[in-house]
Scaffold this motif. Structure first.
Motif, PDB file in Angstrom:
ATOM      1  N   GLU A 165       0.832  -1.204   0.000  1.00  0.00           N
ATOM      2  CA  GLU A 165       0.000   0.000   0.000  1.00  0.00           C
ATOM      3  C   GLU A 165       0.869   1.256   0.000  1.00  0.00           C
ATOM      4  O   GLU A 165       0.586   2.232  -0.700  1.00  0.00           O
ATOM      5  N   LYS A 223       2.227   1.742  -3.456  1.00  0.00           N
ATOM      6  CA  LYS A 223       1.211   2.233  -4.377  1.00  0.00           C
ATOM      7  C   LYS A 223       0.900   3.705  -4.163  1.00  0.00           C
ATOM      8  O   LYS A 223       0.792   4.481  -5.119  1.00  0.00           O
ATOM      9  N   ILE A 224       0.774   4.115  -2.905  1.00  0.00           N
ATOM     10  CA  ILE A 224       0.331   5.475  -2.593  1.00  0.00           C
ATOM     11  C   ILE A 224       1.508   6.450  -2.522  1.00  0.00           C
ATOM     12  O   ILE A 224       1.472   7.543  -3.088  1.00  0.00           O
ATOM     13  N   GLU A 225       2.577   6.044  -1.820  1.00  0.00           N
ATOM     14  CA  GLU A 225       3.696   6.954  -1.574  1.00  0.00           C
ATOM     15  C   GLU A 225       4.876   6.722  -2.514  1.00  0.00           C
ATOM     16  O   GLU A 225       5.755   7.577  -2.635  1.00  0.00           O
TER      17      GLU A 225
END
Length: 495
Positions: free
Chosen positions: A347, A350-352
């Motif tokens: 996650e 994917k986000i950072e």
């Protein structure tokens, strides 16, 4: 032996994992335990021909498959290789050896698994009661694509769609793919890099609407990328085979063992070597060789995985990758099976765009792995040294491994015997290899193969010589957000 998803989905059998390709939660299937081989097991393995070695290894790794059942599959899978050894080990100087994995029909190491996967896939479908067509979706950085197209060509009950980055593979790699024959094969170029294509394929697996579209056509999705357990397991087999050969020939001792240097971008090839080590092979250090896209080098050295960096097109395009999918399996091992931790890492990525290991995981990783990289200049220089000093003709990916392995020995002083993994024929990259060793390079990539052959006396494979005159059969190009439509259009066109 049950297999679970790295992100926590319920356990499945090996046939179920192979048919599904990827977990319903987006995770990769991993074995919950591994068998342990003894010195006597390796001695027995060395007495067998390669297909029998592969069958024995796969029977240990894949529950639900017997050695007797696997042997005819392996015999068929490896019948088209240009040497009976299938994966021979060549000797260099200074206790260095080369594991040659390019003797299959598409001249790259992907053949070692992708000639076997269709047999495993169709057998798994029978075992699980799957009656729908298995639609294989695959992203390629160059070699997986043609190997998948060749492996699944006209295999009943399957189809295969390959996506490759437009302008991101060699001329030979592209021509191999776009000339592929077969009533069930589809090829599309993606406007983007390999990471875009790989991310797009993963997104399609997670898209309920796309799954419904496929179901309405009587198809179910699976993958031929190394995220599929059926791709990874045959790769473990060739490391067990190579170690058995080295031991039997007296080139290494059980006590001293061997270091292995693997050129890799997606981490699958070196992960297979790590699994072989876990299964008892006397493998000491795993040397992870990257090109200028050195995200894995930085990760091994710092414990920080950060894809937020410039993407480089290099002369070793199959390693032009910033998101290494198979690393997730190793993260699961580092986290001691903590699926929540793996989900958190993924996650964050994917986000950072980055994540950081804890200190204990960093220590464990560095004890097993060394990370290094070679830019195009260092790669070309290593190719030149290998040719001048040892008359060994190496492709650019193998050149990366030569360069990084030299750096490793110089940096550490470790004189343990060394096995360098050669992943492709030099004739898949004739122009760059010719330039590296000082051979005049014609403009046409296929003329470059002739020039290289004339200058070195190393025969060019017939498969390369034939490529120039083959007709182009696949011309589809899509945006990275249009990959689903490209798949569906491909099926419509083949009706």
């Amino acid at each position: 032996m049950p297999y679970i998803s790295t992100r926590g989905a319920a356990p499945v059998t090996a046939p179920e994992a192979i048919v599904r390709g990827i977990g319903p939660d987006g995770g990769l299937y991993v074995p919950t335990s591994l068998p342990r081989l003894t010195r006597a097991d390796f001695a027995a393995l060395a007495l067998l021909p390669y297909p029998a070695r592969a069958a024995r290894a796969l029977a240990l790794l894949l529950d639900g498959f017997s050695e007797d059942e696997l042997l005819p599959m392996a015999n068929a899978a490896y019948a088209r290789f240009d040497t009976p050894a299938v994966a021979p080990v060549a000797a260099l100087t200074e206790r260095r050896y080369v594991l040659e994995l390019f003797h299959g029909p598409t001249l790259a190491f992907k053949d070692m698994a992708l000639q076997m996967l269709p047999h495993l896939m169709t057998a798994s479908a029978r075992k699980t009661g799957e009656t729908r067509e298995i639609a294989i979706l695959t992203a390629t950085s160059g070699d997986t694509g043609k190997a998948a197209l060749e492996g699944f060509r006209d295999v009943e009950g399957t189809s295969v769609t390959v996506f490759y980055p437009l302008g991101g593979v060699s001329a030979v790699q592209e021509k191999q793919m776009v000339t592929s024959r077969g009533k069930n094969v589809h090829v599309a170029a993606v406007k983007g890099n390999f990471d875009d294509a790989q991310t797009g394929v993963k997104a399609l697996f997670a898209d309920p609407a796309f799954a419904r579209d496929m179901a309405s056509l009587g198809k179910t999705l699976s993958s031929a990328n190394s995220i599929n357990l059926g791709r990874l397991a045959p790769q473990v087999a060739y490391y067990l085979s190579a170690v058995a050969d080295l031991l039997a020939q007296g080139r290494i001792t059980w006590e001293e063992g061997v270091n292995i240097c693997v050129p890799t971008g997606n981490f699958g090839n070196i992960l297979a070597a790590w699994y072989a080590k876990r299964m008892g092979a006397p493998i000491r250090r795993l040397i992870c060789a990257s090109n200028r896209n050195d995200v894995l080098t930085d990760f091994i050295r710092t414990g920080v995985y950060d894809r937020r960096r410039e993407f480089h097109k290099t002369i070793s395009p199959s390693m032009d990758i910033l998101i290494s999918s198979n690393l997730e399996r190793y993260l699961w091992e580092l986290s001691e099976g903590d699926c929540a931790q793996v989900r958190s890492y993924m996650e964050q990525l994917k986000i950072e765009g980055a994540y950081t290991l804890n200190e204990m995981s960093k220590v464990h990783m560095r004890s097993a792995f060394f990370g290094g990289f070679a830019d195009d200049g260092a790669t070309a220089a290593a190719i030149r040294r290998a040719w001048v000093r040892e008359r060994y003709l190496a492709d650019p990916h193998t050149g990366v491994a030569f360069s990084v392995s030299e750096d490793y020995r110089r940096e550490t002083g470790d004189a343990t015997p060394l096995l360098i993994v050669s992943t492709a024929s030099p004739y898949k990259f004739s122009a760059d290899v010719a330039a590296a060793i000082g051979v005049p390079v014609p403009e046409d990539a296929f003329d470059a193969a002739d020039s290289l052959e004339q200058a070195t006396g190393v025969p060019a494979p017939q498969a390369v010589k034939e490529l120039k005159s083959l007709p182009v059969l696949h011309t589809r190009v899509c945006e990275k957000d249009g990959m689903g439509r490209a798949v569906l259009d491909g099926f419509a066109d083949s009706q």
